[in-house]
Scaffold this motif. Sequence first.
Motif, PDB file in Angstrom:
ATOM      1  N   ASN A 256       0.855  -1.126   0.062  1.00 19.49           N
ATOM      2  CA  ASN A 256      -0.076   0.052   0.219  1.00 19.49           C
ATOM      3  C   ASN A 256       0.670   1.245  -0.052  1.00 19.49           C
ATOM      4  OD1 ASN A 256      -2.824   0.782  -0.184  1.00 19.49           O
ATOM      5  ND2 ASN A 256      -2.850   1.151   1.921  1.00 19.49           N
ATOM      6  N   ASP A 329      10.716   8.737  -7.784  1.00 22.02           N
ATOM      7  CA  ASP A 329      10.183   8.143  -6.529  1.00 22.02           C
ATOM      8  C   ASP A 329       9.159   7.031  -6.791  1.00 22.02           C
ATOM      9  OD1 ASP A 329      11.432   9.395  -5.129  1.00 22.02           O
ATOM     10  OD2 ASP A 329       9.727  10.406  -3.815  1.00 22.02           O
TER      11      ASP A 329
ATOM     12  N   GLU B  25       8.012   6.889   6.089  1.00 21.66           N
ATOM     13  CA  GLU B  25       8.213   6.898   4.960  1.00 21.66           C
ATOM     14  C   GLU B  25       8.733   7.942   4.235  1.00 21.66           C
ATOM     15  OE1 GLU B  25       8.617   4.405   1.964  1.00 21.66           O
ATOM     16  OE2 GLU B  25       8.871   2.850   3.716  1.00 21.66           O
ATOM     17  N   ASN B  27       9.270   8.540   1.029  1.00 20.43           N
ATOM     18  CA  ASN B  27       9.049   8.681  -0.205  1.00 20.43           C
ATOM     19  C   ASN B  27       7.202   9.169   0.258  1.00 20.43           C
ATOM     20  OD1 ASN B  27      10.611   7.477  -1.850  1.00 20.43           O
ATOM     21  ND2 ASN B  27      10.174   5.642  -1.099  1.00 20.43           N
ATOM     22  N   ILE B  28       6.311   8.854   1.154  1.00 21.63           N
ATOM     23  CA  ILE B  28       5.164   9.061   1.540  1.00 21.63           C
ATOM     24  C   ILE B  28       5.321  10.861   1.822  1.00 21.63           C
ATOM     25  CG2 ILE B  28       3.389   9.119   3.138  1.00 21.63           C
ATOM     26  CD1 ILE B  28       3.261   7.071   1.556  1.00 21.63           C
ATOM     27  N   ARG B  68       1.260   3.610  11.542  1.00 24.40           N
ATOM     28  CA  ARG B  68       2.006   2.571  11.895  1.00 24.40           C
ATOM     29  C   ARG B  68       3.673   3.375  11.864  1.00 24.40           C
ATOM     30  NH1 ARG B  68       1.317  -3.326  10.980  1.00 24.40           N
ATOM     31  NH2 ARG B  68       3.135  -3.220   9.899  1.00 24.40           N
ATOM     32  N   PRO B  70       7.568   3.415  13.916  1.00 26.98           N
ATOM     33  CA  PRO B  70       8.393   2.970  14.763  1.00 26.98           C
ATOM     34  C   PRO B  70       8.525   4.148  16.001  1.00 26.98           C
ATOM     35  CG  PRO B  70       9.763   3.339  12.914  1.00 26.98           C
ATOM     36  CD  PRO B  70       8.259   3.638  12.361  1.00 26.98           C
ATOM     37  N   GLY B  71       8.507   3.702  17.038  1.00 25.91           N
ATOM     38  CA  GLY B  71       8.615   4.489  18.231  1.00 25.91           C
ATOM     39  C   GLY B  71       7.096   5.089  18.399  1.00 25.91           C
ATOM     40  N   GLY B  95      -2.595   3.286   6.110  1.00 30.26           N
ATOM     41  CA  GLY B  95      -3.010   2.014   5.164  1.00 30.26           C
ATOM     42  C   GLY B  95      -3.754   0.901   5.729  1.00 30.26           C
ATOM     43  N   TYR B  96      -3.357   0.967   7.034  1.00 31.81           N
ATOM     44  CA  TYR B  96      -4.057  -0.273   7.900  1.00 31.81           C
ATOM     45  C   TYR B  96      -4.068   0.132   9.262  1.00 31.81           C
ATOM     46  CZ  TYR B  96      -4.077  -4.605  10.230  1.00 31.81           C
ATOM     47  OH  TYR B  96      -4.408  -5.603  11.392  1.00 31.81           O
ATOM     48  N   LYS B 117      -4.906   5.182   2.934  1.00 31.95           N
ATOM     49  CA  LYS B 117      -3.983   5.132   1.789  1.00 31.95           C
ATOM     50  C   LYS B 117      -4.378   3.920   0.818  1.00 31.95           C
ATOM     51  CE  LYS B 117       0.082   6.151   4.573  1.00 31.95           C
ATOM     52  NZ  LYS B 117       1.427   5.353   5.163  1.00 31.95           N
TER      53      LYS B 117
END
Lengths: 511, 340
Positions: A256, A329, B25, B27-28, B68, B70-71, B95-96, B117
């Motif tokens: 996703n 990207d 992320e 990229n996001i 989601r 880390p941390g 996304g989840y 997402k």
Amino acid sequence: MQFRLVRYVTVTSLAFFLLAALAMVYFYRQVALTNMLHLQEAANVNVTRVFANTLWTARFVPFLAESDGLSSPELKNNSQIQEIHRTVLDLMRGGTTYKVKVYDRRGRTVYSSELAQIGEDKSGNSGFQGAMAGQTRTELVHKEKFSAFEQVVENRDLIQSYIPQYNGREIAGVFEVYSDVTPFLGEIAATEKKLVAGAAVAFGALYLALFLIVRRAEGIIVGQNRERDQAQQQLAQSEKMASLGQLVAGVAHQLNTPIAFSLSNVALAIASLNRMALPLRVAAHLAENVRRHPGVDSVRLNLNRSRGLITAVDCDDAEAALAARMLGDVQNGLEQMRELVENLRDFTRLDRAKVVGTDLNRALRTVIYIAKSAIPGRIQMVEDFTELPLLECNPSQLNQVFLNLINNAAQAIPYEGHIRVRSRVEGREIRVDVIDSGGGIPQDVMPHIFDTYFTTKAAGVGTGLGLPIARDIVRNHGGELRVTATSSLGTTFTVTLPLTSGGEPPPASRP
Amino acid sequence: MSAISLNPPASGTESRGRILCVDDEPNILRALSWLLQKDFEVVTAAGGDEALALVRRDDFDVVISDQRMPGMSGVDLLREVKAIAPRAMRILLTGYADVQSVLRSVNESEIFRYVAKPWSVTELPKLVAQAAAIARRHPAGAPIAGDLPAPDGKGSILVLDGDPATHALVEVAAGDVAEIVHVSNVVDAVHCLIDREFSVLVAETHLGPSIEISRFICLLKQRHPRLVAVVLAEDSATDTVARLVNQGQIYRFIPKPAKAGYLRLALRSALVKAEQLHAQGELVKRHAVDALDTEEAARLEADLALAQSLVRVSPAPSDAPPPGNRLARAWRRFFGTGRA
């Protein structure tokens, strides 16, 4: 081999029923014979009493006194014998008494209804001795040939009683009386036959009922077993589906992210490219113009025709570079997806032979990659590998085992923590440890972790089949799965797999 | 601080809002920046701690966070943001998410929207613009937390549930601080809401096994924006909760079985919230909802009109005890209700 309940019960119960029937008949016989003996003894005592009353004082007391001094042949020919004998015959006619004998205190036969026996010495006879001690002795004897009054009978069962006869307080002599019990014994035998027949019918009916009950019970048990097997198969299937579902959810999430930013970037890049269409047209036009006039320093632009277009150009010189970065990207995202798909393919190995030489480190790397997508980000995965020789195994099954162990480890870690996957060669074995920094396995849970259906999760969440199935798979590979350490600082699950697959190859697949 | 501002705030007055995007992320983060930078001033953070530092230092209109990471998780981050910068509108972009974090995003973080997402390139900028506009025009009221001021007792609660146990539970939890009206079907609920104004609606998403009313709750919230909705439901599927957040702006989602103590806190807080909304009408705007699907809305409106034309199913509600007598309750307790 399955236990055959009906056969077992049929054979054992038959044996016990026979035993019971035999015991019953034997018991009956004993009781009946004892009763008969007692009855006949009483009858003989009565007979004796009749003789005694009739003959004792009148005949035997003087006869005994007289016989004391006589030798045996003299006794036989004594004149009184004939008289006594006649009286005795009169008394016994028509009765069941076959023979009467009288002994004196020394054991000499002073009278016998079989006259030939008079004078015989019976002092050694145990019956006589018993009678002399004051006891009435009775026993059942069988005689092939027996001379009774007036005739010789054959094949008779007789009751023989030795009865002491008192003269005042002293034993003066002993009567021996034989009476015939052949008809009684015949009756007993007939009753015995009826009893055996009755027992056969009753026990047969019982046996039949028992057989039917057990056969029905076995039918039920077999049905229940079949249902349980089906349920177990369904559970195993649902366990597989559950882990598959978890896997799919993790993979979906992992897919996703690149999908999300790629979609967004592609849409923006397309918009950006659309904005660049006009500047490109203008530039192309200008380039065409320049090409058409080679070797000149300046070209004329007819602004009347193109002013509108040219002034409409509103282009950031960074636009193309930005679009390129966006698409870069996207390329990155596609690369991530390709990696994921590759790992998935490695994980399931649907396109490979079932048993192949496998580099376990590579398999473990794939499993860790897949597992990462499903376990929370707060848990760190650590790879601690040493080079391993190829192992002949079914990689997709072992992947299932390692994924199960890593998922369990992740569930044991409530907050931040790490899972270390270590691979080593130890002797002729490959050893893989999955070490978590979780809370350990409670003592009361520890003995049951490999039990089928045992789960600490809520009903419907865990099937309790994960570890048992994992252990089965490892054992089918000739190896072993066990817990090598557990404390409040974490747990280590260890898989050992033998390198020499000298024996049978691991089975191809499980149902 | 590695936060990158891709669009320097050169012309701050022109920007329609300051947006903070949080995701692990890169990229996001880049994609979000590229998407939003034309209209907004976008600041990004790669994690919860970094984002909190930014929120403490700067003023943001909208905070968009992944769940989601880390941390610190997104829900925890947004809860902190709510305390530090109550004016900022909070959007969870994920996304989840497991059920637990979705519930916490409603109850603790009080998020404005739940966005899945991959996001829609056309819808997300619109949503962010709406949120930024609300944040600028309608600053938040005083935070409701810690020791609650006792509700003044003028509040009223409408309970819509088919299960008598829920009615009894609400009576126990809030009978002393508010007037409670019990209904067990939609028709009665509609009539009650027409007759008078209620502060709080306590509703189940299912009336019986086949009647799903989460859309109806959304519609009620659209019609009565000042109604504070508390959903007390057995089915806490992520989709349902997300819809109730986006289209119903529910105040709390409490999964059954609920503990009386927890429900008491939630209802008190809801009553205070209702008082706040009543006193500062402006605040209602902070809870603008997404319109329902047109077709769906039309069908629901028709159903609602039909419901209004119907006679009440049960007699006018009063302070009468919840439906179901003692025998029926004992029966149910002994044999079970048949609801899983």
